[in-house]
Design a protein around this motif. Structure first.
Motif, mmCIF file in Angstrom:
data_model
loop_
_atom_site.group_PDB
_atom_site.id
_atom_site.type_symbol
_atom_site.label_atom_id
_atom_site.label_comp_id
_atom_site.label_asym_id
_atom_site.label_seq_id
_atom_site.Cartn_x
_atom_site.Cartn_y
_atom_site.Cartn_z
ATOM 1 N N SER A 116 -5.301 -4.381 -0.513
ATOM 2 C CA SER A 116 -5.658 -4.036 0.867
ATOM 3 C C SER A 116 -6.543 -5.096 1.512
ATOM 4 C CB SER A 116 -6.368 -2.679 0.895
ATOM 5 O OG SER A 116 -7.643 -2.767 0.285
ATOM 6 N N VAL A 152 0.837 -1.198 0.000
ATOM 7 C CA VAL A 152 0.000 0.000 0.000
ATOM 8 C C VAL A 152 0.875 1.253 0.000
ATOM 9 C CG1 VAL A 152 -1.686 1.331 1.332
ATOM 10 C CG2 VAL A 152 -1.960 -1.146 1.097
ATOM 11 N N VAL A 159 -4.533 0.270 6.953
ATOM 12 C CA VAL A 159 -4.426 0.573 5.521
ATOM 13 C C VAL A 159 -4.430 2.086 5.314
ATOM 14 C CG1 VAL A 159 -5.603 0.400 3.291
ATOM 15 C CG2 VAL A 159 -5.458 -1.599 4.787
#
Length: 315
Positions: free
Chosen positions: A138, A99, A155
């Motif tokens: 995610s 991420v 996240v």
């Protein structure tokens, strides 16, 4: 050994070291604020010793404006690390790292928003593809937002860390005539007084391996790693730098699996090539790819001015 071969080896080693960073953070057992405080403390000692040994404090090239920009970039970098390390706790090293690797897209979007840099339709398409990959990687579900868990928060922390990294990149891009090692030194020095109020020294009373992991984050992942990266950037074309940058998340995912047994699922894995491909396309579209970066060994500081937060997405 040719300069390109040497630069390739240096950057590969630097990215492998970067991929082990998450293990050092977790094994230290310290809170994210404590981890970053001691990273900048030990990192300042390592970078400071290197800069002094090379004699680069003389004729450093800073002006009041560029020093202020370096300080501002340091604020962004320091809190970017705090958020990334918090994300490790709430998700996993693998998910947080992938991420976090959306940094190049924030640089493009922020450049268009803040500095009216040109944003093409192709770039917008690649960014959209990357964020489709981000949704897959995610693995966030509606339950993560309604069930009171911390996964979605983690996240979000990785995304915010990437945003702060992008801001730091845009700031340091506007610093010229200063060696990147000096910019990086200013940035870690900024972190010492900035994080001092948040550091919990009472929780750091141990004298065992915990301190070894923390010292490693500063000496290895900030001192040695940055020196290797900047030496490599002076020898390699941007195209090769962009490709080798993906050694970092690949090693991080392997380390997370080997040490902690964490791995991303099949659906999540489908998003990784989307982010990788889009990142390469966007990075290479923004920079010349044929000519190598300037050599820094024997040239003026202007020739050595590479961003202290380069496109390689180091943590």
């Amino acid at each position: 050994m040719t300069p390109e071969t040497k630069g390739t080896a240096q950057l590969t080693i630097a990215m492998v070291l970067s991929g082990t960073l998450g293990v050092f953070v977790v094994e230290s057992g310290a809170s994210p604020f404590d981890v970053v405080f001691f990273r900048v403390l030990f990192g300042a000692l390592a970078l400071g010793a290197y800069v002094v040994a090379r004699g680069w404090l003389r004729d450093h090239g800073f002006t009041p404006r560029t020093l202020g920009l370096a300080v501002l970039g340091g604020v962004f970098i320091v809190f970017n690390w705090v958020l990334l390390f918090q994300s490790y706790e709430n998700t996993s090293i693998s998910v947080a790292t992938v991420v976090y690797h959306t940094q190049p897209f924030y640089v493009v979007l922020l450049g268009a928003l803040l500095f009216r840099e040109r944003l093409t339709a192709a770039t917008v398409g690649w960014i959209a593809l990357a964020f489709a990959g981000l949704i897959l990687v995610s693995g966030v579900t509606p339950e993560d937002f309604t069930g009171g868990g911390t996964y979605a928060v983690g996240v979000g922390q990785a995304l915010l860390a990437a945003l702060l990294y992008g801001l730091s990149t845009l700031v340091t891009k506007r610093i010229t005539g200063v060696r990147p090692h000096l910019i990086a030194l200013v940035q870690v020095l900024v972190g010492i007084p900035l994080l001092l109020p948040f550091a919990d020294f009472g929780a750091m009373s141990g004298t065992g391996w915990d301190w070894g992991w923390l010292a490693g984050l500063g000496l290895i992942h900030t001192g040695v790693m940055y020196v290797l990266m900047y030496a490599a950037y002076a020898r390699l074309a941007t195209s090769k730098i962009a490709v080798l940058a993906f050694v970092y998340p690949a090693v991080a995912m392997v380390m997370d699996w080997a040490v902690y047994g964490h791995h991303i699922g099949l659906v999540q894995a489908l998003g990784v090539p989307l982010i990788v491909t889009a990142s390469l396309k966007v990075t290479l579209a923004r920079r010349p790819v044929a000519a190598p970066a300037p050599r820094t060994a024997a040239h003026a500081p202007e020739a050595a001015s590479r961003p202290a937060t380069p496109a390689a997405c180091e943590a």
